[in-house]
Design a protein around this motif. Sequence first.
Motif, PDB file in Angstrom:
ATOM      1  N   ALA A  12       0.890  -1.249  -0.162  1.00 28.82           N
ATOM      2  CA  ALA A  12       0.000  -0.118   0.096  1.00 28.82           C
ATOM      3  C   ALA A  12       0.945   1.183   0.010  1.00 28.82           C
ATOM      4  O   ALA A  12       1.672   1.519   0.900  1.00 28.82           O
ATOM      5  N   THR A  13       0.882   2.041  -1.153  1.00 29.04           N
ATOM      6  CA  THR A  13       1.650   3.189  -1.016  1.00 29.04           C
ATOM      7  C   THR A  13       1.214   4.502  -0.274  1.00 29.04           C
ATOM      8  O   THR A  13       1.925   5.400  -0.114  1.00 29.04           O
ATOM      9  N   ARG A  14       0.059   4.261   0.196  1.00 24.03           N
ATOM     10  CA  ARG A  14      -0.298   5.353   1.296  1.00 24.03           C
ATOM     11  C   ARG A  14      -0.969   4.742   2.370  1.00 24.03           C
ATOM     12  O   ARG A  14      -1.882   3.848   2.310  1.00 24.03           O
ATOM     13  N   VAL A  54       9.023   7.624  -9.191  1.00 23.12           N
ATOM     14  CA  VAL A  54       8.861   6.384  -8.657  1.00 23.12           C
ATOM     15  C   VAL A  54       7.842   6.183  -7.660  1.00 23.12           C
ATOM     16  O   VAL A  54       7.728   7.089  -6.788  1.00 23.12           O
ATOM     17  N   ASP A  55       7.188   5.227  -7.927  1.00 22.71           N
ATOM     18  CA  ASP A  55       5.837   5.153  -6.721  1.00 22.71           C
ATOM     19  C   ASP A  55       6.535   4.582  -5.543  1.00 22.71           C
ATOM     20  O   ASP A  55       7.387   3.715  -5.400  1.00 22.71           O
ATOM     21  N   GLY A  56       5.934   5.209  -4.301  1.00 21.82           N
ATOM     22  CA  GLY A  56       6.500   4.693  -3.074  1.00 21.82           C
ATOM     23  C   GLY A  56       7.897   5.134  -2.567  1.00 21.82           C
ATOM     24  O   GLY A  56       8.389   4.696  -1.742  1.00 21.82           O
ATOM     25  N   ALA A  57       8.141   6.295  -3.271  1.00 22.25           N
ATOM     26  CA  ALA A  57       9.421   6.779  -2.756  1.00 22.25           C
ATOM     27  C   ALA A  57       9.515   7.169  -1.365  1.00 22.25           C
ATOM     28  O   ALA A  57      10.602   7.465  -0.718  1.00 22.25           O
ATOM     29  N   HIS A  58       8.359   7.726  -0.880  1.00 24.38           N
ATOM     30  CA  HIS A  58       8.294   7.996   0.455  1.00 24.38           C
ATOM     31  C   HIS A  58       8.486   6.710   1.493  1.00 24.38           C
ATOM     32  O   HIS A  58       8.369   7.300   2.671  1.00 24.38           O
ATOM     33  N   VAL A  96      12.468  13.492   2.652  1.00 28.18           N
ATOM     34  CA  VAL A  96      11.733  12.879   1.848  1.00 28.18           C
ATOM     35  C   VAL A  96      10.201  12.734   2.771  1.00 28.18           C
ATOM     36  O   VAL A  96      10.465  12.490   4.069  1.00 28.18           O
ATOM     37  N   GLY A  97       9.148  12.826   2.113  1.00 24.22           N
ATOM     38  CA  GLY A  97       7.905  12.693   2.896  1.00 24.22           C
ATOM     39  C   GLY A  97       7.416  13.958   3.505  1.00 24.22           C
ATOM     40  O   GLY A  97       7.844  14.968   2.993  1.00 24.22           O
ATOM     41  N   CYS A 132       7.426  14.449  -3.352  1.00 23.01           N
ATOM     42  CA  CYS A 132       7.354  14.392  -2.079  1.00 23.01           C
ATOM     43  C   CYS A 132       8.822  14.238  -1.298  1.00 23.01           C
ATOM     44  O   CYS A 132       9.338  14.203  -0.205  1.00 23.01           O
ATOM     45  N   MET A 133       9.811  14.622  -2.399  1.00 22.12           N
ATOM     46  CA  MET A 133      11.091  14.923  -1.997  1.00 22.12           C
ATOM     47  C   MET A 133      11.581  16.313  -2.238  1.00 22.12           C
ATOM     48  O   MET A 133      11.751  16.804  -3.118  1.00 22.12           O
ATOM     49  N   VAL A 134      12.337  16.960  -1.161  1.00 21.70           N
ATOM     50  CA  VAL A 134      12.741  18.337  -1.165  1.00 21.70           C
ATOM     51  C   VAL A 134      14.433  18.084  -1.150  1.00 21.70           C
ATOM     52  O   VAL A 134      14.788  17.685  -0.162  1.00 21.70           O
ATOM     53  N   PRO A 135      15.148  18.931  -2.087  1.00 20.78           N
ATOM     54  CA  PRO A 135      16.498  18.921  -2.181  1.00 20.78           C
ATOM     55  C   PRO A 135      16.990  19.484  -0.769  1.00 20.78           C
ATOM     56  O   PRO A 135      16.456  20.659  -0.345  1.00 20.78           O
TER      57      PRO A 135
END
Length: 216
Positions: free
Chosen positions: A44-46, A81-85, A127-128, A150-153
């Motif tokens: 489950a990606t969420r 990418v799915d589920g990167a978080h 991430v997240g 969902c990813m901030v440098p």
Amino acid sequence: MTESPDDVLAQMIRDCRQNGWASSVMPFFYVESFARENGWEPVATRRGDSSISRLKPTETNAANPRSISAVSGSGEQLLHVDGAHLHTVPDLVVMHASIPSPTPTRMWKPGFDIRHSHAVRHGVFLVGSGRQTFLATAVDDCGLRFDPYCMVPGDKRARDAWTTLTTYGDIHEHRWDVPNSLLFVDNRAVLHGRAKAVADQDRELTRVAYQAGTSK
């Protein structure tokens, strides 16, 4: 001799490992059966959601605030990418369309030079969101972990990596032209996203992410 569904799906896995994606035509229940028989773990990606998602174009004001649609609406999505978080990113994404759709799924497989560049391997991202945040790079020992939503440098290398991974090379478009179209995506090697779907509000895909042991 006509190949069995299991033979077709096994070949799709081999093709997916080699090329980054593979496609065929068959009802979705064959995939579910094959996944159970081979011990694939659906992800489950969420949090709180089923592992099986129904993907439909959704305007920003009606979308789940944690979803990509909350940012992109029914416009073109940035590739991701799915589920990167998630701490453990699923290695296989399966998508299926029962009925045809004119809106393609876009895919890009970054080359060796990109995946092994200093910025992509060492740039640090946050991430997240909220209590679930953690630090990660856009590539780890298992492959890609990159989602610009969902990813901030967190440093210059990560900003350079973000630019590199959103400046696409040759994009492949998978077209959902026939009923029961099936697509496998190597989620640790390929970035993917939906094309603009403003004129295709009836589009619906079934999507499942798996830990399937298919990554290189």
